[in-house]
Design a protein around this motif. Sequence first.
Motif, PDB file in Angstrom:
ATOM      1  N   CYS A 113      54.656  53.922  65.145  1.00 37.26           N
ATOM      2  CA  CYS A 113      53.583  54.005  66.150  1.00 37.26           C
ATOM      3  C   CYS A 113      52.304  54.388  65.410  1.00 37.26           C
ATOM      4  CB  CYS A 113      53.931  55.067  67.191  1.00 37.26           C
ATOM      5  SG  CYS A 113      52.565  55.457  68.303  1.00 37.26           S
ATOM      6  N   ASN A 141      53.527  60.986  71.350  1.00 38.31           N
ATOM      7  CA  ASN A 141      53.475  59.975  70.277  1.00 38.31           C
ATOM      8  C   ASN A 141      53.111  60.638  68.953  1.00 38.31           C
ATOM      9  OD1 ASN A 141      53.180  58.705  72.842  1.00 38.31           O
ATOM     10  ND2 ASN A 141      52.414  56.854  71.877  1.00 38.31           N
ATOM     11  N   CYS A 198      45.722  54.072  69.409  1.00 39.67           N
ATOM     12  CA  CYS A 198      46.831  53.123  69.537  1.00 39.67           C
ATOM     13  C   CYS A 198      46.306  51.754  69.141  1.00 39.67           C
ATOM     14  CB  CYS A 198      47.334  53.101  70.980  1.00 39.67           C
ATOM     15  SG  CYS A 198      48.282  51.609  71.313  1.00 39.67           S
ATOM     16  N   CYS A 284      52.912  45.152  70.956  1.00 41.01           N
ATOM     17  CA  CYS A 284      53.090  46.253  70.008  1.00 41.01           C
ATOM     18  C   CYS A 284      54.158  45.793  69.014  1.00 41.01           C
ATOM     19  CB  CYS A 284      53.555  47.523  70.721  1.00 41.01           C
ATOM     20  SG  CYS A 284      53.982  48.812  69.530  1.00 41.01           S
TER      21      CYS A 284
HETATM   22 FE1  SF4 Z   1      52.343  53.431  69.571  1.00 40.29          FE
HETATM   23 FE2  SF4 Z   1      50.527  51.920  70.748  1.00 40.29          FE
HETATM   24 FE3  SF4 Z   1      52.876  50.862  70.124  1.00 40.29          FE
HETATM   25 FE4  SF4 Z   1      52.675  52.662  72.120  1.00 40.29          FE
HETATM   26  S1  SF4 Z   1      51.790  50.616  72.051  1.00 40.29           S
HETATM   27  S2  SF4 Z   1      54.223  52.628  70.486  1.00 40.29           S
HETATM   28  S3  SF4 Z   1      51.071  53.998  71.317  1.00 40.29           S
HETATM   29  S4  SF4 Z   1      51.350  51.641  68.660  1.00 40.29           S
END
Ligand code: SF4
Length: 327
Positions: A113, A141, A198, A284
């Motif tokens: 993440c 997170n 993010c 993601c």
């Molecule tokens: Fe992390 Fe963004 Fe993926 Fe959520 S969407 S897991 S905050 S990188």
Amino acid sequence: MTIETMDAIRDRLGRVLEGIIPDFEIDLHAPIVRKIEELKVEKSAIVLAHNYQVPEIFHGIADFTGDSLALARKAAGTRARIIVFCGVHFMAETAKILNPGRKVLLPDLEAGCSLAESISAQDVRDLRASHPGVPAVCYINTTAAVKAECDACCTSGNALAVVEAMPGDELIFIPDEYLTANVQRQTKKRLIPWPGRCMVHETFEVEMLRAYRLQFEGLEILAHPECSPEVVAEADFCGSTSAMLERVARTPAKRVLLVTECGMADNIRNRHPDKEFVSSCTICPHMKKIQLDKVLASLESESPEILVDEEVARRAKLAVERMLAIG
Ligand code: SF4
Ligand code: 13P
């Protein structure tokens, strides 16, 4: 517990995945889903899946789906021997912290993440040293090591409640600068931020939302609080991934735009045949590392397992439990 026959699995997947993924893929997934279901029973395993997981995991094998808060609560309460976490590393780590006696599996350890990677335990220690006596709250997170340096953690579902429950007028609130700015607008406390973001939610821009509004009449825009404050201000609703799903179920709007990871709209499209999901696709890459075949391999080999240093886990647990006690 009886395991569904292959025909029953194919029928079920056909119903829930119709129009989301092609029929030939359903035929490919069905035998893997059946093996996973067998192993879950044989090994006393539970599959927890985040709302961003691919539809064949979300609908096909998950025993429970939700946002980070709901998944943490579920992980804390399960009596299964194994928790297979279909999500990202910090989520699986939180499950292990809350339930150290269970084996927690993350089917791909590379599922990270950008927020969790933005700050280290040393960064938190340095920040605290430059703001002596100021309590620290971290977003869920984050790594276990970062949580261990904080007084409480929070999720997108309870960030404001946690901030308001903490003592004092000032708080270190890390690491998502956008979440911090969005909470700052709702509290009188002074929040000290960290410049994490993010990688998915930072890509959305106000101009884009305005262009969608012009093109799609009656559009309701729902944004995640990891988006910039400008994007959140332009949206009609802001909340965690589960709060967004609940809002979609409630709103009379016939057209919705979910300003978040685009896989989530796929997962609920079929529940709302009366609605048009206007899509803006940003995925993601971490969440998408978890795939059905990796879940099967993980259950077969009971690896990769999430392990957290005992002392780090003990201290991180205090921060997570403080959050769970607040809301
Ligand atoms: Fe992390 Fe963004 Fe993926 Fe959520 S969407 S897991 S905050 S990188
Ligand atoms: P939620 O807790 O709202 O599901 O958010 C988790 C996440 O990683 C969003 O990007």
